[in-house]
Design a protein around this motif. Sequence first.
Motif, PDB file in Angstrom:
ATOM      1  N   TYR A 125      41.643   9.704  87.871  1.00 25.76           N
ATOM      2  CA  TYR A 125      42.840  10.285  87.243  1.00 25.76           C
ATOM      3  C   TYR A 125      44.008   9.309  87.390  1.00 25.76           C
ATOM      4  O   TYR A 125      44.759   9.072  86.435  1.00 25.76           O
ATOM      5  CB  TYR A 125      43.226  11.614  87.906  1.00 25.76           C
ATOM      6  CG  TYR A 125      42.686  12.857  87.249  1.00 25.76           C
ATOM      7  CD1 TYR A 125      43.172  13.302  86.026  1.00 25.76           C
ATOM      8  CD2 TYR A 125      41.718  13.633  87.876  1.00 25.76           C
ATOM      9  CE1 TYR A 125      42.701  14.469  85.439  1.00 25.76           C
ATOM     10  CE2 TYR A 125      41.240  14.805  87.303  1.00 25.76           C
ATOM     11  CZ  TYR A 125      41.743  15.215  86.083  1.00 25.76           C
ATOM     12  OH  TYR A 125      41.270  16.372  85.506  1.00 25.76           O
ATOM     13  N   ILE A 129      46.042   7.531  84.347  1.00 27.89           N
ATOM     14  CA  ILE A 129      47.493   7.683  84.215  1.00 27.89           C
ATOM     15  C   ILE A 129      48.173   6.315  84.204  1.00 27.89           C
ATOM     16  O   ILE A 129      49.051   6.062  83.370  1.00 27.89           O
ATOM     17  CB  ILE A 129      48.037   8.589  85.337  1.00 27.89           C
ATOM     18  CG1 ILE A 129      47.579  10.028  85.100  1.00 27.89           C
ATOM     19  CG2 ILE A 129      49.563   8.512  85.408  1.00 27.89           C
ATOM     20  CD1 ILE A 129      47.795  10.955  86.284  1.00 27.89           C
ATOM     21  N   ASP A 130      47.778   5.439  85.118  1.00 31.74           N
ATOM     22  CA  ASP A 130      48.363   4.090  85.148  1.00 31.74           C
ATOM     23  C   ASP A 130      48.170   3.372  83.815  1.00 31.74           C
ATOM     24  O   ASP A 130      49.098   2.743  83.298  1.00 31.74           O
ATOM     25  CB  ASP A 130      47.746   3.252  86.269  1.00 31.74           C
ATOM     26  CG  ASP A 130      48.210   3.662  87.647  1.00 31.74           C
ATOM     27  OD1 ASP A 130      49.210   4.410  87.757  1.00 31.74           O
ATOM     28  OD2 ASP A 130      47.564   3.232  88.629  1.00 31.74           O
ATOM     29  N   TYR A 132      47.646   4.756  80.853  1.00 33.79           N
ATOM     30  CA  TYR A 132      48.463   5.401  79.830  1.00 33.79           C
ATOM     31  C   TYR A 132      49.909   4.935  79.932  1.00 33.79           C
ATOM     32  O   TYR A 132      50.565   4.665  78.931  1.00 33.79           O
ATOM     33  CB  TYR A 132      48.407   6.927  79.943  1.00 33.79           C
ATOM     34  CG  TYR A 132      47.276   7.550  79.157  1.00 33.79           C
ATOM     35  CD1 TYR A 132      47.314   7.619  77.776  1.00 33.79           C
ATOM     36  CD2 TYR A 132      46.169   8.084  79.805  1.00 33.79           C
ATOM     37  CE1 TYR A 132      46.279   8.192  77.056  1.00 33.79           C
ATOM     38  CE2 TYR A 132      45.126   8.658  79.095  1.00 33.79           C
ATOM     39  CZ  TYR A 132      45.191   8.712  77.716  1.00 33.79           C
ATOM     40  OH  TYR A 132      44.163   9.272  77.014  1.00 33.79           O
TER      41      TYR A 132
END
Length: 145
Positions: A125, A129-130, A132
């Motif tokens: 996750y 996220i990083d 994105y």
Amino acid sequence: MSTQETVRREAGTVEENPVRLDQDKAEQIAEALNTGLADAYVLYHQLYKHHWNVEGAEHLPIHEFLQEAYEDVEAAADEVAERAQALGGVPHASMPALSDAATVEPEDEDVYDIRTSFENDLEIYGDVIDHYLEDDTLVLESALK
């Protein structure tokens, strides 16, 4: 399957887009979206794997939690793919294309205890996220130039 095939949009291309983005910018954004899509599906499959393999006294609530998690990731991936398509791009849809585009690494095929599985999920996750955030920065910088 039909013997006649008509390709409407070739994979890896970006057509003129209705939002009038510069072609180069649209291509960068479509590529970033496809990377995000691929990363989301890596996460989706890992969560699904854990959903299948959870055992023990708390099986049902964890099983249901993981189902909700992978369904949320799948819904987000759908939105990403639709955005890539709306920009004139072709969202990745085959396993080889998704695998090649992914920037995150799933855990291996082994089955782990639920604590280890959750730790691996949190790791991926975070990686998703990083990526994105990095892609959003690229997209914003590209749009402002």
